[in-house]
Structure formats: C-alpha cells, structure tokens
Design an enzyme around this catalytic site. Sequence first.
Site, PDB file in Angstrom:
ATOM      1  N   ARG A 299      11.735  35.996  44.068  1.00 54.66           N
ATOM      2  CA  ARG A 299      10.826  34.967  43.578  1.00 54.66           C
ATOM      3  C   ARG A 299      11.251  34.448  42.208  1.00 54.66           C
ATOM      4  O   ARG A 299      11.121  33.263  41.922  1.00 54.66           O
ATOM      5  CB  ARG A 299       9.400  35.513  43.548  1.00 54.66           C
ATOM      6  CG  ARG A 299       8.797  35.602  44.935  1.00 54.66           C
ATOM      7  CD  ARG A 299       7.476  36.330  44.994  1.00 54.66           C
ATOM      8  NE  ARG A 299       6.911  36.207  46.340  1.00 54.66           N
ATOM      9  CZ  ARG A 299       5.806  36.810  46.755  1.00 54.66           C
ATOM     10  NH1 ARG A 299       5.142  37.600  45.914  1.00 54.66           N
ATOM     11  NH2 ARG A 299       5.377  36.642  47.978  1.00 54.66           N
TER      12      ARG A 299
ATOM     13  N   TYR B 216       9.705  28.927  50.657  1.00 57.93           N
ATOM     14  CA  TYR B 216      10.122  30.302  50.986  1.00 57.93           C
ATOM     15  C   TYR B 216       9.855  31.286  49.847  1.00 57.93           C
ATOM     16  O   TYR B 216       9.507  30.913  48.742  1.00 57.93           O
ATOM     17  CB  TYR B 216      11.552  30.391  51.493  1.00 57.93           C
ATOM     18  CG  TYR B 216      12.691  29.846  50.668  1.00 57.93           C
ATOM     19  CD1 TYR B 216      12.631  29.628  49.319  1.00 57.93           C
ATOM     20  CD2 TYR B 216      13.906  29.580  51.316  1.00 57.93           C
ATOM     21  CE1 TYR B 216      13.728  29.167  48.615  1.00 57.93           C
ATOM     22  CE2 TYR B 216      15.013  29.120  50.624  1.00 57.93           C
ATOM     23  CZ  TYR B 216      14.921  28.925  49.279  1.00 57.93           C
ATOM     24  OH  TYR B 216      16.010  28.460  48.589  1.00 57.93           O
ATOM     25  N   GLU B 217       9.992  32.570  50.201  1.00 57.65           N
ATOM     26  CA  GLU B 217       9.634  33.699  49.329  1.00 57.65           C
ATOM     27  C   GLU B 217       8.162  33.650  48.912  1.00 57.65           C
ATOM     28  O   GLU B 217       7.807  33.991  47.781  1.00 57.65           O
ATOM     29  CB  GLU B 217      10.546  33.747  48.093  1.00 57.65           C
ATOM     30  CG  GLU B 217      12.011  33.849  48.399  1.00 57.65           C
ATOM     31  CD  GLU B 217      12.360  34.970  49.368  1.00 57.65           C
ATOM     32  OE1 GLU B 217      11.600  35.943  49.470  1.00 57.65           O
ATOM     33  OE2 GLU B 217      13.395  34.847  50.053  1.00 57.65           O
ATOM     34  N   GLY B 218       7.312  33.227  49.806  1.00 51.55           N
ATOM     35  CA  GLY B 218       5.884  33.077  49.506  1.00 51.55           C
ATOM     36  C   GLY B 218       5.628  31.669  49.024  1.00 51.55           C
ATOM     37  O   GLY B 218       6.107  31.269  47.958  1.00 51.55           O
TER      38      GLY B 218
END
Length: 573
Positions: A301, A437-439
């Site tokens: 992140r 992406y990645e949350g």
Amino acid sequence: MTFTPPTADQILAITVNAGIDALAEHDRFAAATPDLVAAIVEGIGQLGAGEWAPLNRIGDTRGAQLSDGVVQSPPGFAAAYRGFVEQGWNSVAGPVDHGGQGLPFTLATCVLETLGAANMGFALLPMLTVGAIEAIDHHGSDAQKAMYLAKLVSGEWSGTMNLTEPQAGSDVGALRTTASPITSGEHVGKYLIKGTKIYITWGEHDLADNIVHLVLARLPGAPAGSRGISLFIVPKFHVAADGAPGARNDVRCASIEHKLGINASPTCVMVYGDNDECVGELVGHEGGGLRAMFTMMNSARINVGSQGVQIAEAALQKARDYARDRVQSARAGSNDKTPVAIIEHPDVRRMLLRMRGLTEAARALLYYTAGQVDRGTLGDTNAAQRAEVLVPLLKAWGTDVGCEVASLGIQIHGGMGFVEETGAAQFYRDARIAPIYEGTNGIQAADFVTRKLGFENGAVVHALLNDILADCGESPELAALARDAIAIATWMASGDASLDDKLAGSVPFTTMCAVAVAGWQLVRQVHATGSAEKTAVTRFFNRTVVPEARGLGAAAMAGAALLYDLDTAALVG
C-alpha cells in the site's frame, strides 16, 4: 519516453521528510551516509532513465503476451531486469542475513519511485517481490527463510501475492481455495493447494528463474470467514535441497487480463492444482494467513501510494515539455500579439503549477511515511503507530493525485493528449488502477475512520494534527485545515456519529487529513531550505489545494441519511 529523474526533490524529501540523517545515527542504519544516499538516488536515476524508461512505450503497445501457458515479456525487458538484479537494486533494504544491504526502507522507496516513474508496469515486478520478502521474513520458519529469501532478496526469483478470487473480490474471507495436508510421500508435512486466483500481478513471466507465490487458502474444517484463512508458499518450480529450482509445480497461468493500462505487467488468472499435485507449505500458523498477508499488503500500500507520485512525475515532465515547446496565441492582455509558448498562458500555468504542487506534496508525504516506518523498525512505537495512520492517507490521496495529474497532463496537451501517439494518454490509463488495487481507496478511508482513528482513543491522529498546528503558524490555510480535521475527528469519536455516518464521510475526511499532512511536509521543506522555488510551489499549494480540502468538511459530516433518501429501486431507476 524521455525521463529525467527528480533527483534533487527526492534527496530533499529523503533528508527533510524522512529524516535520513537522524536514521543514520542508529547502528542499524549507520551506512546511510549522505554520500551513499546521493549515490543510490543518482544511480537508480541512471538505470531508470537509461534502461527502463525507453521500454515504457513498447511495454504499453505490445504488452505481455500469453502463448501455450507461457507469458513473454516485451523485447528488452529481460536485459533491463537482469541489470536491475546484477546491480543489487532489489537488495537495498533486504535483510542482511539473506544477502540484503539492510539499508532504510526509505531508500528502497526511492528505488521503486524512480523505476515506477520510468516504467510503472515494469516496476510492479520488484514491488510485489518486496512484499513477499517481508511476509516470509516476518512469518516464515527458519527453513523457509533459508530456502527462499536470498534469491528473493537478490531478485533472481520474484514473488506474488494471491488473495482475490472470482467470487470473493475484496471480501477475502469468502475465498474457496483449499489446502489439504499431505500425510505421506516426498512432500509429507506440506499441503495440496487447489483453487483459482485472479488479478495476480506478474503471476507468470519469463524474467526470473522462479516465482514464489504466496497464496491464501483454507484448511479442512477451518472456521468460516477470515479467521479460517492460512498462508502458503507455492513455488512455480519445486526447490531442491541445494536451493536450485527443480520440477514444475502444478500451477499455471490460465489467462492474462486485457486492461486499461499497465500493459507491460501480466495480470494473471492463476490456477492451482489442475492435476491435484500443487504443493505448498504453510507460512506461520494455521488461521494466521490474513495477518501474514497484511505484512505484505502494508508494504504494497505504501508502494502503491508511491505509484501515484511516480505517474504524476512522468505526466508532469511530459506536460511541462509540451507546454514549453508548443506555441499558440498571444498572451492575453499583452501589447505584443506574437504567439507565445502555451506555458505563458495563465490557465496552462495554473495547471502546471497544480501538477507540480500535487506531485511534490505527495512525494513529501511518501517519504515522511517511509521515515516513520524506519523509525518503527528501530523500536519507536509512536512512529510505528503514526506510520499505520499515514498508510491509508498516502495510498488513497497519493493515487488520487496520480490520476488528477495525469488527467491535467492530457488537458495541457489538448487534442494531442487524447491521441495515443503523444504518450500522454498512457499515464492516465496506467494511473487509474492505483486507486483500485491493494484495497480500494474507499477501503483505505474506511480503515482510517474505523480503525486508525481509534488508535490510543484517538490520541495518535490528534497528535499528528496538533504537530501540523504547531509547525504551520505562518500558514493560516494549513492551520485552519488542521483545526477542521480535529473537529471532524472529535465528532466521529464522540458517539454522535454512527458507523454509517463515519463511513459516509470517510473519503472526504481522509482527503482532508492527507492534504494537511502533505502541505505540512512541504512547509518543512521550505523551513529547511529557504528556497524561493519551493516557497512558490508551497504557497500555491496552500492557497489553492488546501482551501479545496477544507471545503470537503461539509461532506465529511453530512452523515449517511442523505445516501438513503432514495431507496435502492429509485436509485437504480
């Protein structure tokens, strides 16, 4: 693509915002001297400009290609990746016991920032490997560390993160991939993995000798939801006792996605256990998979937030050069009616200053976050908690900045920006994945208001905002934004705001806090340098971007009821 590494601004951010000199006072990071820092920033700049940036166009137009289960990278990528590995860039912050240089995470952040600005899709390969290293180093057994880390640290092998499944999306607890214990034979004590994962970045490729997949799966009888998830190492090739890759494991790439951008990066659908022979080994303990994976995701992140900076820098450089060279119309209000470069027109100048202010502010936030991570590594618990608070701010706002700056770059190019030949459109297409992406950024904001805001009963966030107030007395716009954020944080924690109210206001509130911290870090750069150039950029940011962020306060406190004035049937028509 012509790319000039932003070396001076990176060194400034590393020095002022990350505080590299203070980090180097500790034995663990004593090697991070000013000379070494400069050598790393300049050296990776040379690699990025000389070898990675020239491949950006072919990576976009040709992309990775799948044929008979084999993913072929675009021409030139193999040699460029080999140079990256041979020069030791993947090992900058790697653990010393496994061949790494043990330098601060801040310097590894610079390596990825530079390479990503030169070629974002390509830089996703080492970015995911860094996360795999962290997960195994923190949660793996001694045998797993000995087996995998040295080759991952060097970059000879690459790593992936396998969470998402077709039916699960962001709800990781809904995954169906299974892990069955092997009770006899060559692989006794390991597990048979079976399932399908989607959106696996660099899940299959031809650049590394082996690919180490970290796969979330569920053991027989495991509890439902996230508590029943475990993490497994699944190598593309089985690893012999001497560490050499052996026979192919039962894992394959079924397809690669046809995407809006980052075409150089193969985003794979990975199938495990077609023949019921996919062997994996448990990382950590049963049911501890999500915790182990989040070690990897936290790093990812931060580096995705960095991607916002990366794409913003690349788009800024292209727009700046175009605006300087494109001559069109006389400047309004001038007695001289000779056409001038469009950079002389007020609105183009406004867009360029906005692009630069957003890019430099996001970079300052990036390195401030990295510096706090490094302090946490040295045992500073306050810094570690502050880093936890900063991660969703950086990931969400940094990637929003990447999209906005890339969009402004197209606007400055005008019609030429909307055609692919100029290359400006690629930055916008590449940037758009980063808020997802990645949350997703909505998930980052939800995490900020539901979990991070509650650290130490709100003391961690309040301390951050009060530090901004203490440093920004001569910046009334920033001070006002910090006070607004404190008031909203207090309301969210007071009990007057329901959970739905907090979630409804989470995105605007996260943006407010991110802009406040980023603006503060720009002010710190001005205090440290007295630079007239930095002062002008910071003044523009504080007088234009910061007031916009203050304007989000009403949305942050509007509550959830407004969202449900229309029932679902009426909303969807």
